[in-house]
Design an enzyme around this catalytic site. Structure first.
Site, PDB file in Angstrom:
ATOM      1  N   ASN A 129      -6.535  -2.675   2.037  1.00 28.40           N
ATOM      2  CA  ASN A 129      -6.689  -4.186   2.046  1.00 28.40           C
ATOM      3  C   ASN A 129      -8.090  -4.447   2.029  1.00 28.40           C
ATOM      4  O   ASN A 129      -8.960  -3.904   2.573  1.00 28.40           O
ATOM      5  CB  ASN A 129      -5.728  -4.619   3.195  1.00 28.40           C
ATOM      6  N   ARG A 154       0.622  -1.186   0.049  1.00 21.31           N
ATOM      7  CA  ARG A 154       0.063  -0.077   0.109  1.00 21.31           C
ATOM      8  C   ARG A 154       0.897   1.223   0.081  1.00 21.31           C
ATOM      9  O   ARG A 154       0.554   2.269  -0.690  1.00 21.31           O
ATOM     10  CB  ARG A 154      -0.936  -0.119   1.267  1.00 21.31           C
TER      11      ARG A 154
END
EC number: 6.2.-.-
Length: 784
Positions: free
Chosen positions: A59, A41
């Site tokens: 996520n 990320r």
């Protein structure tokens, strides 16, 4: 929804599709693979800033979702880079793009800029669980810097390194779903966590001495010891004491490797008579003083997985004889956690680091259990308060032709997925073997091999097996419909499978599973001429197999060759007492007139009874096992009459091989019958002949290895002419013997064969669950 702001990027994009499926408006991007817990990320945030992309990343149970907007060309470049430029620990399996809209607004409700969104808990679980990795260079530099706030801190980590699988309790991979959940970040760590320019941006195990786990040194009664814990542990080790050290995936027992008395005492307390201990060296130069280190071995030794690597021991290496008795190799590893680095630096000497257990038990990983089970072994405990959720023992590899040859696949490797050559029509649980157990879960094109479990004859190990099955199924979101198992009815793994009334059982013959494992390891579907050499496996004809040549693909096999069977006097007792197999082979070779050699004289009082047992077939099942042939030769040469661990006699026989000996004993290969046979008794006669003329055991061992390899190569090449199959696959625990493996591969390649060997999973029983899984998949596919 709220998240971490990561800068402001604006820009309107015109409509229109492109080659990636991107449009001029908002798009939804799905990234699947090993993309949680590896800094993916933060990587996406930085990539978005570089390409002028607005939106968010987060996520969810399927992996990583991205909602993005930008110029079409920028979106194309952004999507292409998602896989091509992924972080070093990430494995991107698939990137898909579809038109969409922004559903996660920024922290203040804005739609410009790019941010990390809160995780989505719902959805079908498809994401992968990252393995644990060794500290990166940047973290080690901080630990070594007296001016850094993490100087000497035993839990330093970042997005590029640190614990993963062993601390994850659930997915998605967020701090609340790890054993770090109880540690609230201090202000400095929180700023690093929120800063997209920091390498700890969204690093879930992030901590420091102010807010993270801490070390303690405990006495054998569990009472705290004063002073610096690492310094205290090092002082005790230098005094010859045994210290239990809580590592990444469990507890280990440590002593100084050059202290003969301390190593011998560890053996006595642990009840581990002969099996080699692993040694931790502080760095590569220290490892070079212990073993001969090739370039390939150094790459493996220093890689992020940090396994134990079995390598030739240097003459004069500063290691006690009791570390690896009767073994010319030494298992060496480098520190794979910050704590190990600190301890190695304090000691400045290699030290034994072996599994924290008694013989045959699973490694201890919970604090209370470790204090109870290891209290009679360890003089002190170096512990910390970060819980280990999933145990993972150390991985072990050998090096064969510049590639890894796994012996035990566990910490650092599991549960990273293995891509299989044919997809699983239904989700599968494969329960593995009885010894060196692993299990395997299969879905889609991926197989997930569990960490090393151990020998299921032990109740604690069986509990570890069942607990880990439940944990990994839940973690990966796998709901098996099919359970694959060995044919042996007394294996605990078989009994577990057949007790699962909710699953469709599929029995897989042991040696077919070995060959299928090698096929899957190499992305091959067959057919092959598979040579499966191991200790014992339940054969399709009711005998005990172990020296097999199979014409096989993933779905089925035909037994087309094998070693000539001999009786196994005493049944299971012959596994523990190789001298019994020597009697059986000598009786097969010489009948009523055994040769006048030291071995026969040594066992004269028991000879008639054991030979009579073999001839009469009473408690003497027939076996074609290559492992039992190795046992017989080892006993005849006086290497080993009894063993304290599985495969010991064969391992020590390999260690005797004289490397410069090229002679090979002849053995009859019968090729005029439907099934080709190799006469192992011929090799035994040659051993006896040379022993009687004073040939040294090293040359005899080499000629035996060379002769067995030559006979098996002859058999395979003859079968190639019958079948037209020109690819061979070598599997089974005997092929952890790199002398035999090298001779076999060379001979087959010189004969024009393509040869498949293992490089991702062990050739022994630790890899057999992968074979069971792909066989079950192939059979399920055939059934439609």
């Amino acid at each position: 929804m709220t998240g971490s702001a990561a800068g402001a990027v604006t820009g309107e994009a015109p409509g229109g599709d492109d080659e990636h499926g991107t449009t001029g408006g908002w798009v939804r991007i799905r990234v699947e693979g090993l993309v949680q817990g590896v800094g993916y990320r933060p990587f996406v945030c930085g990539l978005a800033g570089a390409h002028g992309i607005a939106g968010c990343v987060g996520n969810d149970p399927e992996g990583v979702f991205i909602e993005a907007r930008g110029e079409p060309a920028s979106l194309r470049a952004f999507v292409a880079a998602l896989k091509r430029q992924a972080p070093p620990l990430a494995v991107v399996e698939r990137v898909t793009v579809a038109p969409g809209e922004l559903t996660f607004a920024g922290p203040g409700g804005e739609t410009a800029g790019f941010w990390i969104a809160d995780s989505r808990p719902a959805g079908q679980r498809q994401t992968l669980v990252p393995p644990d990795t060794a500290p990166c260079a940047a973290c080690l530099a901080e630990m070594a810097d007296p001016a850094d706030r993490r100087h000497g801190y035993a839990f330093t980590n970042c997005t590029d390194c640190g614990p993963r699988y062993t601390i994850v309790t659930d997915l998605p991979y967020d701090r609340r779903n790890t054993t770090m959940a109880a540690f609230a970040m201090c202000g400095a760590c929180a700023r690093e966590y929120r800063d997209p320019t920091d390498r700890r941006f969204h690093a879930q195990p992030l901590c420091c001495p102010e807010c993270g786990p801490s070390l303690r040194l405990l006495g054998p009664d569990g009472a705290p010891c004063p002073g610096d814990p690492v310094e205290g542990a090092a002082r005790l080790l230098k005094q010859g004491r045994i210290v239990a050290v809580k590592g990444v995936g469990g507890y280990h027992l440590a002593v100084l490797a050059d202290d003969e008395d301390a190593v011998a005492e560890l053996r006595r307390r642990k009840n581990r008579q002969d099996k080699a201990f692993a040694v931790m060296a502080s760095d590569v130069p220290a490892a070079r003083r212990l073993v001969v280190l090739s370039a390939a071995a150094e790459r493996v030794l220093t890689g992020v997985r940090r396994p134990i690597v079995l390598l030739p021991r240097r003459a004069g290496a500063p290691v006690a004889d009791a570390v690896a008795p009767g073994n010319r190799d030494l298992g060496v590893m480098l520190p794979y956690s910050p704590l190990h680095h600190l301890l190695a630096a304090r000691l400045a000497r290699p030290f034994v680091l072996t599994s924290g257990n008694r013989s045959d038990e699973p490694i201890a990983h919970r604090d209370e259990d470790a204090l109870e089970r290891l209290s009679g072994i360890a003089d002190a405990f170096l512990v910390h308060d970060r819980p280990i959720h999933a145990r993972a023992d150390d991985s072990v590899v050998r090096i064969f032709r510049e590639r890894e040859l796994p012996v035990r696949r566990s910490r650092g490797y599991a549960p990273a997925p293995l891509r299989v050559p044919a997809p699983f029509p239904r989700q599968v649980l494969a329960c593995g073997a009885e010894l060196k157990n692993t299990f395997c879960l299969g879905r889609g094109e991926q197989a997930f091999l569990s960490p090393h479990i151990g020998d299921l004859e032990d109740y604690r190990t069986l509990r570890s097996f069942t607990d880990t099955v439940d944990h990994l199924c839940r973690l990966l979101g796998i709901r098996p419909e099919v359970v694959a198992h060995d044919l042996h009815p007394e294996y605990m793994s078989t009994k577990y499978a057949l007790d699962r009334e909710d699953l469709e059982p599929i029995g897989v013959q042991h040696h077919h599973a070995h060959i299928a494992s090698c096929l899957a390891d190499n992305g091959h579907t067959g057919p092959v001429l598979g040579v499966a050499l191991d200790g014992l496996g339940f054969g399709a004809d009711g005998t005990l197999w172990g020296g097999e040549i199979l014409l096989a693909d993933l779905a089925g096999f035909q037994r087309v060759g094998h070693l000539e069977p001999v009786p196994m006097p005493g049944g299971a007792a012959a596994v523990r007492e190789p001298w019994r197999m020597a009697v059986a082979y000598l009786d097969a070779a010489y009948g009523d007139t055994p040769p006048d050699i030291p071995f026969v004289r040594r066992h004269a009082e028991r000879w008639a009874a054991v030979a009579g047992m073999a001839r009469g077939g009473v408690n003497a099942p027939l076996t074609s096992s290559a492992g039992r042939l190795f046992d017989a030769v080892a006993a005849i040469l006086g290497v080993r009459d009894r063993v304290s661990y599985e495969g010991q006699a064969a391992i020590e026989l390999e260690q005797r091989v004289a490397g410069d000996e090229r002679g090979a004993y002849p053995a009859a290969v019968t090729t005029d019958q439907p099934v080709v046979t190799v006469a192992g008794a011929d090799l035994v006669r040659c051993v006896v002949r040379d022993l009687g003329t004073g040939v040294g055991s090293g040359r005899i061992a080499a000629r035996f290895h060379n002769g067995l390899a030559r006979a098996l190569v002859t058999a395979v090449l003859a079968l190639r002419e019958r079948t037209g199959v020109r690819t061979a696959a070598l599997s089974g625990g005997v092929f952890q013997n790199t002398v035999l493996l090298e001779r076999m591969v060379t001979g087959l390649e010189e004969g024009g064969m393509r040869v498949l060997v293992h490089s991702r999973v062990p050739p022994g029983d630790g890899g057999i669950s992968l074979g069971q899984a792909v066989v079950a998949a192939a059979r399920t596919a055939m059934e439609g």
